[in-house]
Write a protein that holds these residues in place. Structure first.
Motif, PDB file in Angstrom:
ATOM      1  N   PHE A   1       9.464 -11.460 -11.197  1.00  0.00           N
ATOM      2  CA  PHE A   1       8.551 -11.657 -10.193  1.00  0.00           C
ATOM      3  C   PHE A   1       8.109 -10.604  -9.401  1.00  0.00           C
ATOM      4  O   PHE A   1       8.932 -10.019  -8.847  1.00  0.00           O
ATOM      5  CB  PHE A   1       9.221 -13.064  -9.458  1.00  0.00           C
ATOM      6  CG  PHE A   1       9.153 -14.413 -10.098  1.00  0.00           C
ATOM      7  CD1 PHE A   1       8.108 -15.239  -9.791  1.00  0.00           C
ATOM      8  CD2 PHE A   1      10.217 -14.657 -11.156  1.00  0.00           C
ATOM      9  CE1 PHE A   1       8.148 -16.535 -10.367  1.00  0.00           C
ATOM     10  CE2 PHE A   1      10.056 -15.750 -11.472  1.00  0.00           C
ATOM     11  CZ  PHE A   1       9.036 -16.855 -11.218  1.00  0.00           C
ATOM     12  N   THR A   2       6.550 -10.611  -9.179  1.00  0.00           N
ATOM     13  CA  THR A   2       6.398  -9.367  -8.376  1.00  0.00           C
ATOM     14  C   THR A   2       5.216  -9.933  -7.369  1.00  0.00           C
ATOM     15  O   THR A   2       4.462 -11.078  -7.947  1.00  0.00           O
ATOM     16  CB  THR A   2       5.783  -8.187  -9.098  1.00  0.00           C
ATOM     17  OG1 THR A   2       4.806  -8.689  -9.862  1.00  0.00           O
ATOM     18  CG2 THR A   2       6.812  -7.538 -10.055  1.00  0.00           C
ATOM     19  N   GLN A   3       5.038  -9.576  -6.320  1.00  0.00           N
ATOM     20  CA  GLN A   3       3.819 -10.037  -5.541  1.00  0.00           C
ATOM     21  C   GLN A   3       3.299  -8.917  -4.796  1.00  0.00           C
ATOM     22  O   GLN A   3       3.988  -7.887  -4.417  1.00  0.00           O
ATOM     23  CB  GLN A   3       4.345 -10.999  -4.509  1.00  0.00           C
ATOM     24  CG  GLN A   3       3.347 -11.636  -3.578  1.00  0.00           C
ATOM     25  CD  GLN A   3       4.031 -12.642  -2.614  1.00  0.00           C
ATOM     26  OE1 GLN A   3       5.066 -12.459  -1.907  1.00  0.00           O
ATOM     27  NE2 GLN A   3       3.496 -14.074  -2.611  1.00  0.00           N
ATOM     28  N   LYS A   4       2.040  -8.833  -4.489  1.00  0.00           N
ATOM     29  CA  LYS A   4       1.112  -7.884  -3.629  1.00  0.00           C
ATOM     30  C   LYS A   4       0.990  -8.557  -2.239  1.00  0.00           C
ATOM     31  O   LYS A   4       0.539  -9.480  -2.172  1.00  0.00           O
ATOM     32  CB  LYS A   4      -0.148  -7.531  -4.326  1.00  0.00           C
ATOM     33  CG  LYS A   4      -0.059  -6.954  -5.632  1.00  0.00           C
ATOM     34  CD  LYS A   4      -1.530  -6.468  -6.067  1.00  0.00           C
ATOM     35  CE  LYS A   4      -1.548  -5.694  -7.410  1.00  0.00           C
ATOM     36  NZ  LYS A   4      -2.802  -5.243  -7.939  1.00  0.00           N
ATOM     37  N   ARG A   5       1.732  -7.567  -1.348  1.00  0.00           N
ATOM     38  CA  ARG A   5       1.467  -8.087   0.084  1.00  0.00           C
ATOM     39  C   ARG A   5       0.993  -6.967   0.831  1.00  0.00           C
ATOM     40  O   ARG A   5       1.395  -5.804   0.548  1.00  0.00           O
ATOM     41  CB  ARG A   5       2.995  -8.767   0.444  1.00  0.00           C
ATOM     42  CG  ARG A   5       3.204  -9.860  -0.123  1.00  0.00           C
ATOM     43  CD  ARG A   5       4.614 -10.141   0.448  1.00  0.00           C
ATOM     44  NE  ARG A   5       4.823 -10.577   1.582  1.00  0.00           N
ATOM     45  CZ  ARG A   5       4.459 -11.782   2.265  1.00  0.00           C
ATOM     46  NH1 ARG A   5       4.271 -13.031   1.256  1.00  0.00           N
ATOM     47  NH2 ARG A   5       4.429 -12.128   3.782  1.00  0.00           N
ATOM     48  N   GLU A   6       0.531  -6.965   2.214  1.00  0.00           N
ATOM     49  CA  GLU A   6       0.274  -6.067   2.875  1.00  0.00           C
ATOM     50  C   GLU A   6       1.314  -5.449   3.352  1.00  0.00           C
ATOM     51  O   GLU A   6       1.596  -4.230   3.697  1.00  0.00           O
ATOM     52  CB  GLU A   6      -0.727  -6.658   4.064  1.00  0.00           C
ATOM     53  CG  GLU A   6      -1.235  -5.760   5.038  1.00  0.00           C
ATOM     54  CD  GLU A   6      -1.891  -6.329   6.098  1.00  0.00           C
ATOM     55  OE1 GLU A   6      -2.136  -5.701   7.337  1.00  0.00           O
ATOM     56  OE2 GLU A   6      -2.647  -7.107   5.982  1.00  0.00           O
ATOM     57  N   ARG A   7       2.463  -6.208   3.787  1.00  0.00           N
ATOM     58  CA  ARG A   7       3.968  -5.961   4.163  1.00  0.00           C
ATOM     59  C   ARG A   7       4.789  -6.973   3.593  1.00  0.00           C
ATOM     60  O   ARG A   7       4.315  -8.067   3.645  1.00  0.00           O
ATOM     61  CB  ARG A   7       4.037  -5.783   5.691  1.00  0.00           C
ATOM     62  CG  ARG A   7       3.534  -6.858   6.659  1.00  0.00           C
ATOM     63  CD  ARG A   7       3.652  -6.597   7.889  1.00  0.00           C
ATOM     64  NE  ARG A   7       2.725  -5.805   8.374  1.00  0.00           N
ATOM     65  CZ  ARG A   7       1.435  -6.030   8.764  1.00  0.00           C
ATOM     66  NH1 ARG A   7       1.295  -7.269   8.712  1.00  0.00           N
ATOM     67  NH2 ARG A   7       0.737  -5.284   9.424  1.00  0.00           N
ATOM     68  N   PRO A   8       6.001  -6.647   3.354  1.00  0.00           N
ATOM     69  CA  PRO A   8       7.125  -7.522   3.108  1.00  0.00           C
ATOM     70  C   PRO A   8       7.300  -8.622   4.286  1.00  0.00           C
ATOM     71  O   PRO A   8       7.273  -8.346   5.315  1.00  0.00           O
ATOM     72  CB  PRO A   8       8.251  -6.675   2.736  1.00  0.00           C
ATOM     73  CG  PRO A   8       7.632  -5.238   2.462  1.00  0.00           C
ATOM     74  CD  PRO A   8       6.532  -5.088   3.440  1.00  0.00           C
ATOM     75  N   ASP A   9       7.679  -9.803   3.562  1.00  0.00           N
ATOM     76  CA  ASP A   9       7.732 -11.037   4.396  1.00  0.00           C
ATOM     77  C   ASP A   9       9.295 -10.610   5.351  1.00  0.00           C
ATOM     78  O   ASP A   9      10.487 -10.070   4.564  1.00  0.00           O
ATOM     79  CB  ASP A   9       8.269 -12.246   4.031  1.00  0.00           C
ATOM     80  CG  ASP A   9       8.282 -13.371   4.881  1.00  0.00           C
ATOM     81  OD1 ASP A   9       9.484 -13.459   5.262  1.00  0.00           O
ATOM     82  OD2 ASP A   9       7.346 -14.178   4.898  1.00  0.00           O
TER      83      ASP A   9
ATOM     84  N   ALA B   1       0.784  -1.175   0.080  1.00  0.00           N
ATOM     85  CA  ALA B   1       0.128  -0.073  -0.050  1.00  0.00           C
ATOM     86  C   ALA B   1       0.930   1.206  -0.083  1.00  0.00           C
ATOM     87  O   ALA B   1       0.492   2.252  -0.384  1.00  0.00           O
ATOM     88  CB  ALA B   1      -0.867  -0.046   1.070  1.00  0.00           C
ATOM     89  N   GLN B   2       2.009   1.124   0.409  1.00  0.00           N
ATOM     90  CA  GLN B   2       2.885   2.434   0.684  1.00  0.00           C
ATOM     91  C   GLN B   2       3.651   2.479  -0.588  1.00  0.00           C
ATOM     92  O   GLN B   2       3.848   3.673  -0.971  1.00  0.00           O
ATOM     93  CB  GLN B   2       4.200   1.925   1.599  1.00  0.00           C
ATOM     94  CG  GLN B   2       3.506   2.202   3.056  1.00  0.00           C
ATOM     95  CD  GLN B   2       2.748   0.907   3.687  1.00  0.00           C
ATOM     96  OE1 GLN B   2       3.034  -0.133   3.202  1.00  0.00           O
ATOM     97  NE2 GLN B   2       1.865   1.360   4.284  1.00  0.00           N
ATOM     98  N   ASN B   3       3.778   1.603  -1.657  1.00  0.00           N
ATOM     99  CA  ASN B   3       4.457   1.955  -2.707  1.00  0.00           C
ATOM    100  C   ASN B   3       3.826   1.778  -4.050  1.00  0.00           C
ATOM    101  O   ASN B   3       4.407   1.787  -5.105  1.00  0.00           O
ATOM    102  CB  ASN B   3       5.978   1.012  -2.766  1.00  0.00           C
ATOM    103  CG  ASN B   3       5.505  -0.468  -3.030  1.00  0.00           C
ATOM    104  OD1 ASN B   3       4.581  -0.718  -3.322  1.00  0.00           O
ATOM    105  ND2 ASN B   3       6.596  -1.211  -2.861  1.00  0.00           N
TER     106      ASN B   3
END
Length: 414
Positions: free
Chosen positions: A47-55, A19-21
């Motif tokens: 490779f890209t991935q949508k996440r609430e926050r990085p692992d 959400a930040q970037n």
């Protein structure tokens, strides 16, 4: 027969959208591919991935990590480059999981700077930035410590075994700091001499590869000394040249390193004295690549860095460059702007005219008398001021013109 040609590194790109970037994510991934190309890598996959926050352990999820591992094997990948800044622990975990060298966007940019640095100062600045980046990453294990073989992420200090000696690195950073302070003092003396010379100072600023060096070369004319190329970070070292705008009226023009999204803090710190060249000018020309589909994001990046460098109080002329290859429906987003292609037949003249119009807004009017016996001083006056009329009076020339308020002291000589 032995093949001595250096093998091009095969690269897989990876990024996490949050959400930040999310607003600049797509453009930053495109830029990451360009940076990789500039560093000499060949992008094979992404490779890209949508996440609430990085692992926290591996930046990207375990499922995506498994897919990447398969793609690395199939595509014979040498290096994985993450768009996000990796912590030292994430870096080690990723290299253990993927079995290849892993670097992040920051190290890639540092690598390109190491390739581009030409002057002694530039080389010191890049080395200091690399060492500051390297120091917290001395984990003593993993592929990170076997990069002496070369390739992306191993330019400059990365090619030595400095990783094994923290004390040596800290000492080296201290020595570089001392050397850069001497250079900074010399640069400050040069700045003071320029400020006393009575010459109006103009600085070029903008996103990397916007065409600043091309504009400088075009304004200089035949004396084309500034390196220009269609690539990111073609120019690192600050360069100042004299430019004659009209008749004898001369200004100094300074070109510095271009900006980029998420410019590493290590670089901003190391290049502090170089970036400060932009703070010691009377007018900034903000160059924007009109042909780039992400030019609005680039504009905002530059404006944010200008704010960080406290340049917002300096007058700005916005110039949209590369209009010859810009989309037909292009619309400028910054006010008081000029649209041109500096490579076109009329580009240079349009730019000079726009600069002069801007100077008319910034300068103040003056009227002086110059005795005939001092007529030899007129050419000198024309260098510092825009002389509009010279009328012969009874005992002296009646001169009207415009001059920068900060240079009005020059009139006392006449």
């Amino acid at each position: 027969m032995i093949d001595l040609e250096e093998k091009q590194e095969r690269v897989l790109l990876a990024g996490v959208e949050t959400a930040q970037n999310f607003q600049a994510f797509e453009s930053s991934m495109v830029e990451l591919a360009e940076l990789t190309k500039t560093a000499g890598g060949l992008v094979i996959d992404q490779f890209t991935q949508k996440r609430e926050r990085p692992d926290s352990r591996t930046m990207i999820g375990s499922g995506k990590l498994e897919q990447m591992r398969w793609a690395i094997e199939v595509g014979e990948i040498d290096t994985v480059i993450f768009n996000d800044r990796l912590s030292p622990r994430q870096n080690v975990n990723l290299e253990e999981a993927l079995g290849v060298k892993v670097i992040d966007r920051m190290q890639l940019i540092l690598d390109i700077f190491a390739m581009r640095a030409r002057s002694h100062e530039g080389m010191l600045q890049v080395e200091e930035a690399q060492l500051n980046y390297l120091l917290p990453r001395l984990v003593g294990q993993g592929i990170m410590l076997s990069r002496q073989g070369g390739g992306i992420g191993s330019k400059g200090p990365g090619e030595t075994k400095l990783e094994t000696d923290r004390r040596y690195i800290r000492t080296r950073i201290e020595n570089i700091d001392k050397a850069l302070k001497k250079v900074e003092k010399t640069r400050e003396n040069i700045r003071q001499k320029r400020s006393k010379s009575g010459i109006f100072r103009i600085g070029l600023i903008g996103y990397t590869n916007a065409g600043k060096s091309s504009i400088m070369n075009a304004l200089i004319g035949l004396d084309k000394e500034q390196y220009e190329q269609n690539e990111l970070f073609a120019t690192l070292d600050a360069t100042t040249k004299a430019v004659q705008l009209v008749e004898d009226f001369t200004v100094s023009l300074t070109d510095t390193v271009g900006f980029i999204q998420n410019l590493p803090t290590e670089l901003i710190k190391a290049f502090k004295s170089t970036l400060e060249e932009s703070a010691n000018v009377d007018l900034l020309i903000h160059v924007i690549d009109a042909s780039n589909p992400h030019h609005e994001i680039h504009e905002q990046t530059v404006l944010k860095i200008m704010e960080d460098l406290k340049l917002t109080n300096i007058p700005v002329l916005n110039v949209y460059n590369k209009m010859d290859i810009a989309p037909s429906d292009f619309l400028p987003t910054l006010s008081t702007s000029l649209q041109l292609s500096i490579k076109s037949e009329n580009g240079v003249q349009w730019l000079k005219t726009a600069i002069l119009e801007k100077l008319h807004e910034l300068f103040e009017a003056f009227e002086i008398e110059l005795p005939y016996e001092k007529a030899y001083q007129l050419p000198e006056l024309r260098k510092s001021a825009l002389v509009q009329s010279v009328v012969e009076g009874e005992n002296a020339y009646q001169i009207k013109g415009l001059i920068a308020p900060e240079l009005s002291w020059k009139l006392n000589e006449f």
